[in-house]
Write an enzyme that holds these catalytic residues in place. Sequence first.
Site, PDB file in Angstrom:
ATOM      1  CG  HIS A 180      -8.082  -0.717   2.379  1.00 38.26           C
ATOM      2  ND1 HIS A 180      -8.819  -1.603   3.110  1.00 38.26           N
ATOM      3  CD2 HIS A 180      -6.921  -1.368   2.100  1.00 38.26           C
ATOM      4  CE1 HIS A 180      -8.153  -2.719   3.285  1.00 38.26           C
ATOM      5  NE2 HIS A 180      -6.994  -2.612   2.687  1.00 38.26           N
TER       6      HIS A 180
ATOM      7  CD  GLU B  40      -8.297  -3.542  -0.428  1.00 46.23           C
ATOM      8  OE1 GLU B  40      -7.109  -3.153  -0.546  1.00 46.23           O
ATOM      9  OE2 GLU B  40      -8.630  -4.534   0.253  1.00 46.23           O
TER      10      GLU B  40
ATOM     11  CG  HIS C 236      -2.017  -1.048   1.152  1.00 43.66           C
ATOM     12  ND1 HIS C 236      -2.428  -1.663  -0.001  1.00 43.66           N
ATOM     13  CD2 HIS C 236      -2.735  -1.632   2.150  1.00 43.66           C
ATOM     14  CE1 HIS C 236      -3.351  -2.552   0.262  1.00 43.66           C
ATOM     15  NE2 HIS C 236      -3.571  -2.556   1.561  1.00 43.66           N
TER      16      HIS C 236
HETATM   17  C1  G6D Z   1      -3.486  -7.307   5.366  1.00 41.40           C
HETATM   18  O1  G6D Z   1      -3.225  -8.798   3.525  1.00 41.40           O
HETATM   19  C2  G6D Z   1      -4.036  -7.766   4.046  1.00 41.40           C
HETATM   20  C3  G6D Z   1      -4.077  -6.615   3.078  1.00 41.40           C
HETATM   21  O2  G6D Z   1      -4.648  -7.038   1.847  1.00 41.40           O
HETATM   22  C4  G6D Z   1      -4.885  -5.483   3.702  1.00 41.40           C
HETATM   23  O3  G6D Z   1      -4.976  -4.399   2.813  1.00 41.40           O
HETATM   24  C5  G6D Z   1      -4.214  -5.063   4.985  1.00 41.40           C
HETATM   25  O4  G6D Z   1      -4.171  -6.144   5.877  1.00 41.40           O
HETATM   26  C6  G6D Z   1      -4.982  -3.941   5.667  1.00 41.40           C
HETATM   27  O5  G6D Z   1      -2.136  -7.005   5.205  1.00 41.40           O
END
Ligand code: G6D
Length: 343
Positions: free
Chosen positions: A170, A309, A96
């Site tokens: 998100h 997402e 991210h």
């Molecule tokens: C965890 O694997 C998930 C991700 O896909 C998510 O966006 C994140 O938590 C908030 O890492």
Amino acid sequence: MPDGTVIEQFCLTNNQGVSLEILSLGGIIRRWLIPHNAKPPTDIVLGFDSVQAYLSDDSYLGALVGRYANRIAEGKLCLESKNYQLDINQGDNCLHGGSQGFNNKVWQSTVLSRDENPAIALQLESPDGDQGFPGALSTKVIYTLTESNRLKIEYFATSKRTTVFNPTNHSYFNLSGHNSGSVNNQHIQVVASYYTPTDAHAIPTGELIKVEGTPFDFRKLSTIEQALTSAHPQIQYGNGLDHNLCIDSYDPQSQEAKYAAKATSENTDISLKVYTTMPGIQVFTANHFDHKKGKQDSLYHAHQGLCFETQFYPDSPNQPQFPSATLKAGEAFYSVTEYEVLF
Ligand code: G6D
């Protein structure tokens, strides 16, 4: 904010009584209220009641995510024969957009009217080298609430040098209400015939696998529970759904959002439809939540929220067979995702 910056909160309301609260911090959607005749409105997104709670959380509740949503393996990026090392913030990988991604930034916010609908434009300058990404990137996101109860999210960006760009929002939806418990008995549909399997660290193997016969086959409306209770190793990896599905209607030439997914709650008869121009959609069921203190003293547990997402596929810069997230110097990026609420 710790440096004294004041965070603004905006409210978009339409004539059907739908309203959203949006923060200048991370473009976070904090509340999304759906009216009912006789009862108080249902808040369909998980969130917090303070800026501090958002800053100390690692789950991106309601936030705009970037420069690159999802993962880039080992933070390694090679563009135009140059190698870049991105910030590593989850295991050995970049997640991210790194530890200081777009969700943590304060966006320049402007209230506007778009096609006579209430809207807010959020703008951010991401400097060359931000979290290791090349190119000074200017990005703008416009949230518009329409009279047909769609939240339209338009993403614009340009970069001074060739870079990668994969923005998303998100939000964790719970159509029975943010504090109503798990989403297990809610139904979803995702119009995707393939998904991208991962290793145990959510890094794609590079394959595109048919969903047929797997817990990722949501081509027909199915309960979330049928997937969460599957013994399939991909579900076991993340204690639930946390996978990219490949949207069948994707057309790289189109700027028109196409239908991709739906969720529905029988408790409230609220449904959500997702339309997008992006090729992938991460279906994530908040698998790691454990007594997370949310809005109005609620506690959020595993599987209490559902994320849709929209995105380029994870790690696409290292998977040439995936649709490309490369944004060439001076090229204008545009994508749009629409979340329509029916009630
Ligand atoms: C965890 O694997 C998930 C991700 O896909 C998510 O966006 C994140 O938590 C908030 O890492």
